[in-house]
Structures are given as structure tokens and as C-alpha cells.
Design a protein around this motif. Structure first.
Motif, PDB file in Angstrom:
ATOM      1  N   THR A 202     -42.297  31.928  18.733  1.00  0.00           N
ATOM      2  CA  THR A 202     -41.240  32.560  19.528  1.00  0.00           C
ATOM      3  C   THR A 202     -40.352  33.414  18.630  1.00  0.00           C
ATOM      4  O   THR A 202     -40.124  33.079  17.475  1.00  0.00           O
ATOM      5  CB  THR A 202     -40.373  31.511  20.259  1.00  0.00           C
ATOM      6  OG1 THR A 202     -39.360  32.182  21.029  1.00  0.00           O
ATOM      7  CG2 THR A 202     -39.682  30.578  19.274  1.00  0.00           C
TER       8      THR A 202
ATOM      9  N   GLU B 110     -37.497  34.583  20.354  1.00  0.00           N
ATOM     10  CA  GLU B 110     -36.259  34.502  21.134  1.00  0.00           C
ATOM     11  C   GLU B 110     -35.296  33.626  20.345  1.00  0.00           C
ATOM     12  O   GLU B 110     -35.540  32.441  20.142  1.00  0.00           O
ATOM     13  CB  GLU B 110     -36.563  33.905  22.506  1.00  0.00           C
ATOM     14  CG  GLU B 110     -35.508  34.203  23.562  1.00  0.00           C
ATOM     15  CD  GLU B 110     -34.278  33.357  23.402  1.00  0.00           C
ATOM     16  OE1 GLU B 110     -33.163  33.927  23.274  1.00  0.00           O
ATOM     17  OE2 GLU B 110     -34.406  32.134  23.367  1.00  0.00           O
TER      18      GLU B 110
ATOM     19  N   ASP C 243     -32.219  32.094  20.444  1.00  0.00           N
ATOM     20  CA  ASP C 243     -31.626  30.820  20.832  1.00  0.00           C
ATOM     21  C   ASP C 243     -32.676  29.720  20.945  1.00  0.00           C
ATOM     22  O   ASP C 243     -32.451  28.585  20.515  1.00  0.00           O
ATOM     23  CB  ASP C 243     -30.867  30.970  22.156  1.00  0.00           C
ATOM     24  CG  ASP C 243     -29.568  31.739  21.989  1.00  0.00           C
ATOM     25  OD1 ASP C 243     -29.152  31.935  20.831  1.00  0.00           O
ATOM     26  OD2 ASP C 243     -28.976  32.148  22.997  1.00  0.00           O
ATOM     27  N   GLU C 244     -33.828  30.058  21.512  1.00  0.00           N
ATOM     28  CA  GLU C 244     -34.914  29.080  21.602  1.00  0.00           C
ATOM     29  C   GLU C 244     -35.406  28.708  20.206  1.00  0.00           C
ATOM     30  O   GLU C 244     -35.700  27.538  19.923  1.00  0.00           O
ATOM     31  CB  GLU C 244     -36.063  29.652  22.435  1.00  0.00           C
ATOM     32  CG  GLU C 244     -37.317  28.789  22.455  1.00  0.00           C
ATOM     33  CD  GLU C 244     -37.106  27.418  23.037  1.00  0.00           C
ATOM     34  OE1 GLU C 244     -37.895  26.512  22.718  1.00  0.00           O
ATOM     35  OE2 GLU C 244     -36.124  27.222  23.808  1.00  0.00           O
TER      36      GLU C 244
ATOM     37  N   ARG D  73     -32.893  26.324  18.608  1.00  0.00           N
ATOM     38  CA  ARG D  73     -33.010  24.980  19.195  1.00  0.00           C
ATOM     39  C   ARG D  73     -34.214  24.239  18.620  1.00  0.00           C
ATOM     40  O   ARG D  73     -34.142  23.044  18.327  1.00  0.00           O
ATOM     41  CB  ARG D  73     -33.129  25.079  20.724  1.00  0.00           C
ATOM     42  CG  ARG D  73     -31.846  25.469  21.417  1.00  0.00           C
ATOM     43  CD  ARG D  73     -31.976  25.337  22.923  1.00  0.00           C
ATOM     44  NE  ARG D  73     -30.779  25.818  23.583  1.00  0.00           N
ATOM     45  CZ  ARG D  73     -30.597  27.051  24.040  1.00  0.00           C
ATOM     46  NH1 ARG D  73     -31.586  27.930  23.926  1.00  0.00           N
ATOM     47  NH2 ARG D  73     -29.477  27.417  24.615  1.00  0.00           N
ATOM     48  N   ARG D  74     -35.319  24.935  18.500  1.00  0.00           N
ATOM     49  CA  ARG D  74     -36.508  24.301  17.947  1.00  0.00           C
ATOM     50  C   ARG D  74     -36.275  23.830  16.518  1.00  0.00           C
ATOM     51  O   ARG D  74     -36.630  22.716  16.146  1.00  0.00           O
ATOM     52  CB  ARG D  74     -37.689  25.276  17.973  1.00  0.00           C
ATOM     53  CG  ARG D  74     -38.258  25.550  19.340  1.00  0.00           C
ATOM     54  CD  ARG D  74     -39.530  26.392  19.225  1.00  0.00           C
ATOM     55  NE  ARG D  74     -40.016  26.824  20.522  1.00  0.00           N
ATOM     56  CZ  ARG D  74     -41.142  27.497  20.697  1.00  0.00           C
ATOM     57  NH1 ARG D  74     -41.882  27.825  19.649  1.00  0.00           N
ATOM     58  NH2 ARG D  74     -41.539  27.847  21.904  1.00  0.00           N
TER      59      ARG D  74
ATOM     60  N   SER E 149     -34.018  20.748  16.524  1.00  0.00           N
ATOM     61  CA  SER E 149     -34.719  19.598  17.104  1.00  0.00           C
ATOM     62  C   SER E 149     -35.737  19.051  16.111  1.00  0.00           C
ATOM     63  O   SER E 149     -35.840  17.833  15.908  1.00  0.00           O
ATOM     64  CB  SER E 149     -35.410  20.013  18.403  1.00  0.00           C
ATOM     65  OG  SER E 149     -36.204  18.965  18.913  1.00  0.00           O
TER      66      SER E 149
END
Length: 566
Positions: free
Chosen positions: A195, A197, A199-200, A203-204, A207
Motif C-alpha cells: 500500500t 496510502e 494513513d493505512e 496503521r500497519r 500494528s
């Protein structure tokens, strides 16, 4: 059989059981069975076993027997000089305590045997080549069980036999854990690259960091060059939603120090570090105990062509907070987090470059469509509305995100060929004659030529979606232009934009007529469904209109006016 005859037999049985215990390679099982055997030999009621962590000079509570309250302490750490266990390590000798509860060396605050009426304790250090490996404590045993030299010799023989196996099992466990984490890191890096993107992506990263390092939370701070501060974009863990908008001045806090210096910082007790910024915990509600902070250092990225390369730079920093299970940050944690941060910084920087390029591309498209509007003032905003209507129809039809993105751009360019249509035709206030209309009908062909001449048809984005330009005036019955295509020969993009284009044209102001009322416009589309328009696209537009996703020229202007007044 007398005691002298029984003693060798007992020794042999104990050694055989020790050999059976040594056969296991599972550390927890080995420690558990060792403690059971020592409790049996010493005729004790309960016991505990600690392992020594030389890296942090701490004792780790690993096994407890006979005290349910003590089970809550498993995994806890305490300084290696604490209590009777610490005393045993320092003196490297086993010893017996007649009255544990009143012994000043006993650490009552730890609550180790809170559910047990303590009387006696026998403490045995586990040593390997004279160096500490751990400590065994057994409680409420008979003094006679360890008062003779033979008994002490047996316990020493037992622990000496198994301490080597403990160290082997621990090294094996650490090696296996390191291997699992390395495999997990490889898997994580492969997922990061799927990805762009931002923000994604953030987050990944957080996490994965929480999972990989087994910490309560993790965060990413990026440099905001416009405001010259650090902004927390994403925080992993239970408090993530409460701390996303925090900012700190550059250079402030441990994170600021790391970003400014490029150093990795580990603090296992933040209250003792003057750089720790208390304000973050106060504003977020999160209580930081320990922190591992690494810089996000983006390497030099070769872009190729005339663009050259992007120089390496520190773009921010990342934090892992509060290791779980009462442990502290290890050297393995540091190496893993540095590796993850290095990969993350590269992908974050690529995501930023992609976003900049995508923004530039979108603005160029907007500039081109703006030039069309300037050329034909009567169709001001037409290209943008047709793009929005086309996207709304595509969403109702269930197209993929990639298809919708391609359609958004291509439909916005659907009238780009009008740039080549003479002004006296475009700006004519009345109806066009046959020759003028013939020229106007060429604008889809001019649009394709425009894309081809400028190398845009070679882009993946327009390689499949160019039909939105070329076919938006085709009809299902074959009476459209410029190719006279019929039915399924017209691409889905062409059929979608045809409906969106006509709806906007008949509901917008023109110099030769007023906008058509909405009900009449929708009725016109429904009458043409199956002959001029694709029925599914017409119904999709009607559904999108009912949901408020499609607003006419007048409705948009009214909405903007209302917002301005507010």
C-alpha cells in the motif's frame, strides 16, 4: 535395607529422574519439573524458581508451586540484589532460613508467597561455571531434609546436572524466538509494500510493531516542516484514537532528541530520564513506563530519468512503549525495531513522493479542464460535474476502486478535444448549422489525438479508460458518433459517461435554453434507455440522485452560497 544401603539407591533414582527431565528441550517444562523434584527432595510445601537476566541484572519470576497468589507474579522482574534470592546469587551458596517472615532480607513488598504461612525456606543458587543462571527457593520444608552433607550434595548434584540443560533450553528458546521474529519481520515488510496510502501504511507499521515487539503501544512522529514541529500521525494500541493529533516542538522529549540526533534511545524507566516529556501522557491518558525510540531514516531513493534521486534524510521517529509481561527492552528488540523502522521510513517516503506526484497529476488535469471551461464559458464546471456523476454511477454499479479512479480522471477529460474546436463554434449563442455541428462532433477524436500526441495514452491510468473520451456520444442503437458503435461494442466507461454527460447538459444553463426540470430530465433518460442509453447506467444515476450523490449545476451553486452565508 539400612540407610547406608538406601542412600545410593535414592541417589540413583534422583539422577535417573534428572536425566528424564534433561531430555526435554522446552524451557518452561524443564523448570517446572526441576522445581517439583527439589520440593520433593526437601519435603517442602511450596517453591519458586527465578532465572537471571545478565543483560539487565534482573531476576525473572518463572515458576511458582503451592501459592496461587504467586502465580500472578509470573513474568515479573526484580533487581538481582533483591531479597533472599538476591542474597543467594551474591554469595553463590545455598542456605537455610529458620524464620522467613522475620528475616530482614525477605522482600515482603513483592508479595511472593502472600497466600502461604511462611516458616522456613531453603534457597539454592543455580550456577554454571560459577556464573548465576537462576535461583530456587522452597518453603516450609523440614530442616532435617537438608541438614546433612549428603542431602546438600544430592541437591548440588541435581542442580549441577540440570543447570546446563536450563542454559541450553534458554538459548534454544531465544534462538527460536529470534527466528520467529525474523520470519515475522520478513512477512511484515512484504505487507508494508502493498500500500502507498499513507494513513493505512502508518496503521500497519504500528500494528506490526506492537505485535512484533510485544509492547502496549507504538507511535510514529513525522516532521512537519511548515510548522517546524513533530506531529503524531498514528499510535498503535488501545489509546490510538485519543492521541493521533498530538504535536510537540522539534527537539523536545525523547522523540525530539532522537529525531535531531539520529540516535536510538532505550529508557526502561522514563521517570528517571530528564528528556521524557510528561505532557504527552497527561494529554493522552496513556502511562509510559519504558520507551524504545528509533529515528525514521529514509535512504537515498533513485527515481531515474531526469528526476535523478531523492537524498536520504530523517523524516521522523518511531516509539515502542511498555514491553508486556513485565520485561524490559532487549538488544533483539532494538535490532528488530531499527530494521522495521528502516523499511518503514523507505515506504513512507515513497508514499509521500507518490502523493506529491498524484496531487500534481490531479492539478494538471484540473488545469486542462479549467482551460476547456475558459474556452466555453457556457459549460463552466461541466467537466467536473460529469466526472462526479460518472463516479456516482460507477459506485452504484459496484465497480472497483481502481476502475472508479480511472473513470474519475478520464471522464473529467471527456471534452478535452473541444480545445481544438474553433471559438466561433463553441461560443455561438444559437444552434449550430450542419457544418458547425460536424466540426463539433469531431471533438471526441480530437480528444484522443490530444492524449496520443502528449503520450498520455501510454499511461496505465488511461490505457483502458480512454474510451470515456472517445465513446461518450455513442448510442446503443448505433446512431451516435464518432464511430457509430452499437450495444456491447460501446465500453462500460463510454456508456456511463454518456448518461452523466446528457444529464448535466440538459439540467444546466445554456444560452439557447433554460435548464430542464429534474423530473423531466430523468424521464427523458428513462425513455432513451435501451436505445440511446444503457438502462443499468440510467437506473444507477437515478439511485445515486435519490441518495443525494448527484446535484445539478443550480443545486451546487445554491449549496455553495448557503455555506458562504454560514
Amino acid at each position: 535395607m539400612n540407610d547406608q544401603e538406601q542412600a545410593p539407591k535414592r541417589y540413583l533414582e534422583i539422577i535417573q529422574r534428572a536425566n528424564q527431565i534433561a531430555a526435554t528441550t522446552q524451557l518452561d517444562d524443564l523448570l517446572d519439573r526441576l522445581l517439583d523434584l527439589i520440593i520433593e527432595i526437601t519435603q517442602s510445601e511450596a517453591g519458586t524458581l527465578y532465572l537471571y537476566d545478565a543483560a539487565t541484572d534482573e531476576l525473572i519470576f518463572k515458576v511458582v508451586k503451592g501459592s496461587p497468589a504467586g502465580e500472578a507474579l509470573l513474568g515479573r522482574r526484580l533487581p538481582a540484589n533483591t531479597g533472599l534470592a538476591g542474597y543467594a546469587l551474591q554469595h553463590r551458596q545455598p542456605f537455610f532460613v529458620n524464620d522467613v517472615a522475620n528475616d530482614p532480607r525477605w522482600n515482603r513488598t513483592f508479595g511472593e508467597m502472600g497466600s502461604l504461612d511462611l516458616r522456613t525456606m531453603f534457597c539454592v543458587p543455580l550456577l554454571l561455571r560459577g556464573e548465576p543462571v537462576g535461583v530456587v527457593q522452597v518453603f516450609n520444608g523440614a530442616f532435617e531434609a537438608v541438614d546433612e552433607q549428603e542431602e546438600l550434595l544430592l541437591i548440588d548434584l541435581l542442580t549441577s546436572r540440570l543447570v546446563t540443560e536450563i542454559e541450553k533450553a534458554r538459548l534454544l528458546e531465544e534462538s527460536q524466538q529470534r527466528e520467529r521474529r525474523q520470519h515475522a519481520l520478513v512477512e511484515i515488510v512484504s505487507h508494508l509494500t502493498t500500500t502507498l496510502e499513507r494513513d493505512e501504511l502508518l496503521r500497519r507499521i504500528m500494528s506490526y510493531a506492537c505485535e512484533l515487539l510485544e509492547v502496549e503501544a507504538a507511535s510514529i512522529w513525522l516532521i512537519d516542516h511548515e510548522r517546524n514541529d513533530l506531529v503524531l500521525h498514528i499510535a498503535g494500541g488501545e489509546n490510538s484514537e485519543r492521541v493521533e493529533s498530538l504535536r510537540v516542538p522539534r527537539g523536545q522529549g525523547i522523540i525530539g532528541h532522537v529525531i535531531e540526533t539520529g540516535e536510538t534511545v532505550v529508557v526502561n524507566d522514563v521517570q528517571r530520564d530528564h528528556r521524557f516529556y510528561q505532557g504527552l501522557d497527561q494529554r493522552s491518558g496513556f502511562q509510559t513506563r519504558a520507551i524504545l525510540c528509533v529515528p525514521l531514516r529514509s535512504p537515498q531513493i533513485i527515481l531515474g530519468g531526469e528526476r535523478g534521486e531523492v537524498e536520504g534524510m530523517i523524516i521522523g521517529g518511531s516509539q515502542a512503549l511498555n514491553p508486556k509481561h513485565g520485561r524490559t527492552f532487549s538488544n533483539d528488540d532494538i535490532v528488530l525495531f531499527q530494521t522495521l523502522a528502516s523499511q518503514a521510513a523507505t515506504v513512507i517516503r515513497l508514499a509521500e513522493l507518490y502523493r506529491e506526484t498524484d496531487s500534481l497529476f490531479t492539478r494538471i488535469i484540473a488545469a486542462i479542464t479549467g482551460a476547456i471551461d475558459l474556452k466555453d464559458p457556457y459549460t463552466r464546471g461541466h467537466s467536473q460535474r460529469v466526472s462526479d456523476f460518472s463516479v456516482a454511477i460507477a459506485q452504484e454499479l459496484g465497480l472497483s476502486r481502481e476502475q472508479i479512479y480511472q473513470l474519475r480522471i478520464a471522464s473529467k477529460l471527456h471534452d478535452v478535444g473541444k480545445i481544438r474546436v474553433p471559438d466561433h463554434i463553441l461560443k455561438k449563442p444559437g444552434r449550430l448549422d450542419e457544418e458547425e455541428f460536424a466540426e463539433m462532433r469531431r471533438h471526441p477524436l480530437y480528444g484522443i489525438e490530444f492524449l496520443r500526441d502528449n503520450g498520455l495514452l501510454e499511461l496505465d491510468l488511461l490505457r483502458e479508460s480512454w474510451t470515456a473520451l472517445a465513446q461518450h456520444h455513442e448510442r446503443l442503437d448505433g446512431r451516435g458518433y464518432p464511430y457509430g458503435l452499437k450495444g456491447e461494442d460501446i465500453s462500460l466507461f463510454g456508456r456511463i459517461v454518456a448518461v452523466a454527460d446528457v444529464f448535466d447538459a440538459i439540467t444546466s444553463h445554456r444560452p439557447y435554453r433554460p435548464p430542464m426540470p429534474i423530473d423531466e430530465a430523468l424521464a427523458l433518460l428513462q425513455r432513451g434507455a435501451g436505445t440511446e442509453f444503457d438502462p443499468a447506467c440510467v437506473e444507477a444515476l437515478i439511485r445515486a440522485r435519490a441518495k443525494g450523490a448527484i446535484l445539478t449545476q443550480d443545486e451546487r451553486e445554491q449549496a455553495i452560497a448557503s455555506q458562504t452565508m454560514e
